[in-house]
Design a protein around this motif. Structure first.
Motif, PDB file in Angstrom:
ATOM      1  N   PRO A 112       0.993  -1.561  -0.128  1.00 48.55           N
ATOM      2  CA  PRO A 112       0.147  -0.240  -0.868  1.00 48.55           C
ATOM      3  C   PRO A 112       1.101   1.134   0.202  1.00 48.55           C
ATOM      4  O   PRO A 112       0.196   2.306  -0.569  1.00 48.55           O
ATOM      5  CB  PRO A 112      -0.759  -0.108   1.053  1.00 48.55           C
ATOM      6  CG  PRO A 112      -0.986  -1.254   1.340  1.00 48.55           C
ATOM      7  CD  PRO A 112       0.189  -2.166   0.352  1.00 48.55           C
ATOM      8  N   ALA A 113       1.828   1.014   0.403  1.00 44.22           N
ATOM      9  CA  ALA A 113       2.515   2.410   0.887  1.00 44.22           C
ATOM     10  C   ALA A 113       3.368   3.090  -0.744  1.00 44.22           C
ATOM     11  O   ALA A 113       3.182   3.473  -1.179  1.00 44.22           O
ATOM     12  CB  ALA A 113       4.361   1.971   1.374  1.00 44.22           C
ATOM     13  N   HIS A 161       8.736  -3.017  -2.523  1.00 46.90           N
ATOM     14  CA  HIS A 161       7.572  -2.595  -2.897  1.00 46.90           C
ATOM     15  C   HIS A 161       6.688  -2.321  -3.790  1.00 46.90           C
ATOM     16  O   HIS A 161       5.682  -2.731  -3.235  1.00 46.90           O
ATOM     17  CB  HIS A 161       7.790  -1.171  -2.192  1.00 46.90           C
ATOM     18  CG  HIS A 161       8.267  -1.026  -0.822  1.00 46.90           C
ATOM     19  ND1 HIS A 161       9.843  -1.762   0.434  1.00 46.90           N
ATOM     20  CD2 HIS A 161       7.544  -0.339   0.551  1.00 46.90           C
ATOM     21  CE1 HIS A 161       9.839  -1.309   1.042  1.00 46.90           C
ATOM     22  NE2 HIS A 161       8.371  -0.847   1.534  1.00 46.90           N
ATOM     23  N   GLN A 162       7.463  -1.708  -4.732  1.00 48.99           N
ATOM     24  CA  GLN A 162       5.988  -1.270  -6.424  1.00 48.99           C
ATOM     25  C   GLN A 162       6.201  -2.472  -6.696  1.00 48.99           C
ATOM     26  O   GLN A 162       4.504  -2.581  -7.401  1.00 48.99           O
ATOM     27  CB  GLN A 162       6.997  -0.425  -7.318  1.00 48.99           C
ATOM     28  CG  GLN A 162       6.764   0.825  -6.620  1.00 48.99           C
ATOM     29  CD  GLN A 162       7.870   1.865  -6.955  1.00 48.99           C
ATOM     30  OE1 GLN A 162       8.989   1.962  -6.996  1.00 48.99           O
ATOM     31  NE2 GLN A 162       7.846   2.934  -7.036  1.00 48.99           N
ATOM     32  N   TRP A 163       6.864  -3.548  -6.233  1.00 46.33           N
ATOM     33  CA  TRP A 163       6.730  -5.309  -7.605  1.00 46.33           C
ATOM     34  C   TRP A 163       4.884  -5.250  -6.881  1.00 46.33           C
ATOM     35  O   TRP A 163       4.876  -5.599  -7.434  1.00 46.33           O
ATOM     36  CB  TRP A 163       8.346  -5.947  -7.413  1.00 46.33           C
ATOM     37  CG  TRP A 163       7.612  -7.229  -7.637  1.00 46.33           C
ATOM     38  CD1 TRP A 163       8.227  -8.022  -7.009  1.00 46.33           C
ATOM     39  CD2 TRP A 163       7.355  -8.067  -9.050  1.00 46.33           C
ATOM     40  NE1 TRP A 163       7.252  -9.424  -8.001  1.00 46.33           N
ATOM     41  CE2 TRP A 163       7.167  -9.198  -8.380  1.00 46.33           C
ATOM     42  CE3 TRP A 163       7.017  -6.917 -10.070  1.00 46.33           C
ATOM     43  CZ2 TRP A 163       6.251 -10.171  -9.567  1.00 46.33           C
ATOM     44  CZ3 TRP A 163       6.482  -7.724 -11.194  1.00 46.33           C
ATOM     45  CH2 TRP A 163       6.468  -9.721 -10.972  1.00 46.33           C
ATOM     46  N   LEU A 164       5.745  -5.057  -5.274  1.00 48.72           N
ATOM     47  CA  LEU A 164       4.389  -6.333  -5.056  1.00 48.72           C
ATOM     48  C   LEU A 164       2.643  -5.476  -4.797  1.00 48.72           C
ATOM     49  O   LEU A 164       2.021  -5.918  -4.533  1.00 48.72           O
ATOM     50  CB  LEU A 164       4.282  -6.616  -3.108  1.00 48.72           C
ATOM     51  CG  LEU A 164       5.623  -7.490  -2.651  1.00 48.72           C
ATOM     52  CD1 LEU A 164       5.925  -7.152  -1.437  1.00 48.72           C
ATOM     53  CD2 LEU A 164       6.057  -8.470  -3.651  1.00 48.72           C
ATOM     54  N   ALA A 165       2.896  -4.043  -5.367  1.00 50.20           N
ATOM     55  CA  ALA A 165       1.597  -3.311  -6.061  1.00 50.20           C
ATOM     56  C   ALA A 165       1.341  -3.605  -7.165  1.00 50.20           C
ATOM     57  O   ALA A 165       0.603  -3.078  -8.217  1.00 50.20           O
ATOM     58  CB  ALA A 165       2.218  -2.316  -5.110  1.00 50.20           C
ATOM     59  N   TYR A 171      -3.201   5.975  -5.742  1.00 49.92           N
ATOM     60  CA  TYR A 171      -4.256   6.717  -5.140  1.00 49.92           C
ATOM     61  C   TYR A 171      -5.875   6.211  -4.911  1.00 49.92           C
ATOM     62  O   TYR A 171      -6.332   6.320  -5.309  1.00 49.92           O
ATOM     63  CB  TYR A 171      -4.036   8.190  -4.921  1.00 49.92           C
ATOM     64  CG  TYR A 171      -2.610   8.787  -4.921  1.00 49.92           C
ATOM     65  CD1 TYR A 171      -2.146   9.079  -3.041  1.00 49.92           C
ATOM     66  CD2 TYR A 171      -2.479   9.141  -5.986  1.00 49.92           C
ATOM     67  CE1 TYR A 171      -1.310   9.545  -3.470  1.00 49.92           C
ATOM     68  CE2 TYR A 171      -1.097  10.325  -5.724  1.00 49.92           C
ATOM     69  CZ  TYR A 171      -1.231  10.253  -5.308  1.00 49.92           C
ATOM     70  OH  TYR A 171       1.052  10.576  -4.573  1.00 49.92           O
ATOM     71  N   PRO A 172      -5.743   4.625  -4.602  1.00 43.16           N
ATOM     72  CA  PRO A 172      -7.041   4.141  -5.064  1.00 43.16           C
ATOM     73  C   PRO A 172      -7.903   4.666  -4.227  1.00 43.16           C
ATOM     74  O   PRO A 172      -8.147   4.965  -2.553  1.00 43.16           O
ATOM     75  CB  PRO A 172      -6.764   2.658  -4.789  1.00 43.16           C
ATOM     76  CG  PRO A 172      -5.358   2.776  -3.580  1.00 43.16           C
ATOM     77  CD  PRO A 172      -4.711   3.770  -4.549  1.00 43.16           C
ATOM     78  N   LYS A 173      -9.502   5.059  -4.418  1.00 43.97           N
ATOM     79  CA  LYS A 173     -10.497   5.509  -3.789  1.00 43.97           C
ATOM     80  C   LYS A 173     -11.125   4.059  -2.330  1.00 43.97           C
ATOM     81  O   LYS A 173     -11.463   5.347  -1.323  1.00 43.97           O
ATOM     82  CB  LYS A 173     -11.133   6.209  -4.729  1.00 43.97           C
ATOM     83  CG  LYS A 173     -10.423   7.340  -6.087  1.00 43.97           C
ATOM     84  CD  LYS A 173     -12.057   7.207  -6.903  1.00 43.97           C
ATOM     85  CE  LYS A 173     -11.431   8.271  -7.139  1.00 43.97           C
ATOM     86  NZ  LYS A 173     -10.163   7.712  -8.594  1.00 43.97           N
TER      87      LYS A 173
END
Length: 337
Positions: A112-113, A161-165, A171-173
């Protein structure tokens, strides 16, 4: 069961309502395993994301050099002790708090970060980017010195971090399912005595009676929940609700949600009433420091309070553990005025 969950954590994300997710067998299996472990099912309109694994990385259609960087980030995340004496001055790894390689829901999964930062953070009162958020973990949880901004290792951790996302919009609502360490409702009274008994019964087998944890051949097997080799007084888990949420959702290891809400809070109260290295923001006076950072942080901790068992004023010391300094130069303010 905790480890079994990770073997089915396949890549992808899905938006609920649940009726839509039911058609995705992998996602439904993921949710079913979580609920079988005692976690709540997702609410309607929550974002459910199943982070990709390292096995998924090997099959991914991305540049080999990027794969190499992400692997390095994974290695640093799961074995942060390789930076001991330079950036880490206690027995913690990133994965000591963010279980399951940082992928586990309800254990502060780290992805999420990557999609919610830059964002405002009340702890330091300004907008933080992903690198600064990682720097904060080194400063407080590792009782250390952050990696240099823009360095190879900082890039690697950010990339992991970004790979996991992967697949999640910025900025998901929708609220994120399983984010953070959600705490159960705080009981009317907390018991230090009961917390100590429960710790010795449920936690000491891994973390030792005196909270030193377990290390074998220089490798941390179980981290220290307090003392010189633990996080310092500025780490997020010294807040009672954060510790209670971590314990309730993840401890004892492999037995999530096996403790009652009262038991989780009492253990957190006991654990966070033990000494640890000084908060890097220390002004030289514990009461002054507690008051200065009380509104944004220490109002939720035992720092600067008197321990009921022996009358000790917690945090009233200059001890920085193994770290030969108090405040790294990366702890700074930021303003756009």
């Amino acid at each position: 069961m905790m480890r079994t969950l990770l073997t089915v954590a396949l890549s992808g994300c899905v938006m609920l309502p649940i009726t839509a997710a039911a058609n995705d067998d992998r996602t439904q299996a993921y949710i079913d395993q979580l609920t079988a472990m005692g976690f709540p099912a997702p609410n309607e309109n929550q974002l459910v994301h199943i982070p990709p694994s390292m096995a998924d990385l090997e099959k991914a259609d991305i540049h080999p050099e990027l794969k190499k960087v992400i692997r390095r980030g994974y290695d640093l995340f799961t074995n942060t002790q390789q930076l001991r004496g330079k950036n880490v001055f206690n027995n913690m790894n990133c994965s000591s708090c963010h279980l399951g390689e940082g992928r586990m829901p309800f254990s502060a999964p780290i992805w999420p970060a990557a999609v919610t930062l830059p964002g405002y953070r009340g702890k330091n009162g300004h907008v933080n980017n992903l690198e600064e958020r990682i720097a904060g973990c080194f400063t407080y949880s590792m009782n250390g010195k952050p990696l240099e901004y823009g360095s190879d290792d900082m890039l690697a951790l950010s990339a992991y971090h970004q790979w996991l996302a992967t697949g999640v919009e910025m900025y998901p609502k929708q609220p994120i399912y399983g984010r953070g360490f959600p705490a159960p409702e705080r009981p009317a009274e907390l018991s230090y005595v009961n917390g100590e008994k429960l710790y010795q019964k449920n936690c000491a087998v891994c973390h030792a009676e005196d909270g030193v944890g377990l290390r074998i051949d220089g490798h941390t097997v179980f981290p220290a929940p307090w003392g010189d080799m633990s996080n310092n007084w500025g780490a997020g888990i010294v807040r009672l609700h954060t510790a209670a949420g971590f314990i309730k959702n993840n401890m004892p290891l492999g037995q999530p949600n096996s403790l009652t809400d009262q038991e989780a809070w009492d253990i957190a109260f006991y654990m966070d009433s033990q000494e640890r290295p000084q908060d890097p923001r220390y002004t030289g006076d514990v009461k002054e420091t507690a008051e200065k950072f009380g509104p944004t942080f220490h109002k939720h901790s035992m720092y600067g309070q008197v321990r009921e068992s022996d009358g000790k004023l917690l945090g009233d010391h200059d001890n920085t553990g193994d770290k030969p300094f108090l405040k790294p130069d990366t702890v700074r303010s930021r303003t756009f005025d």
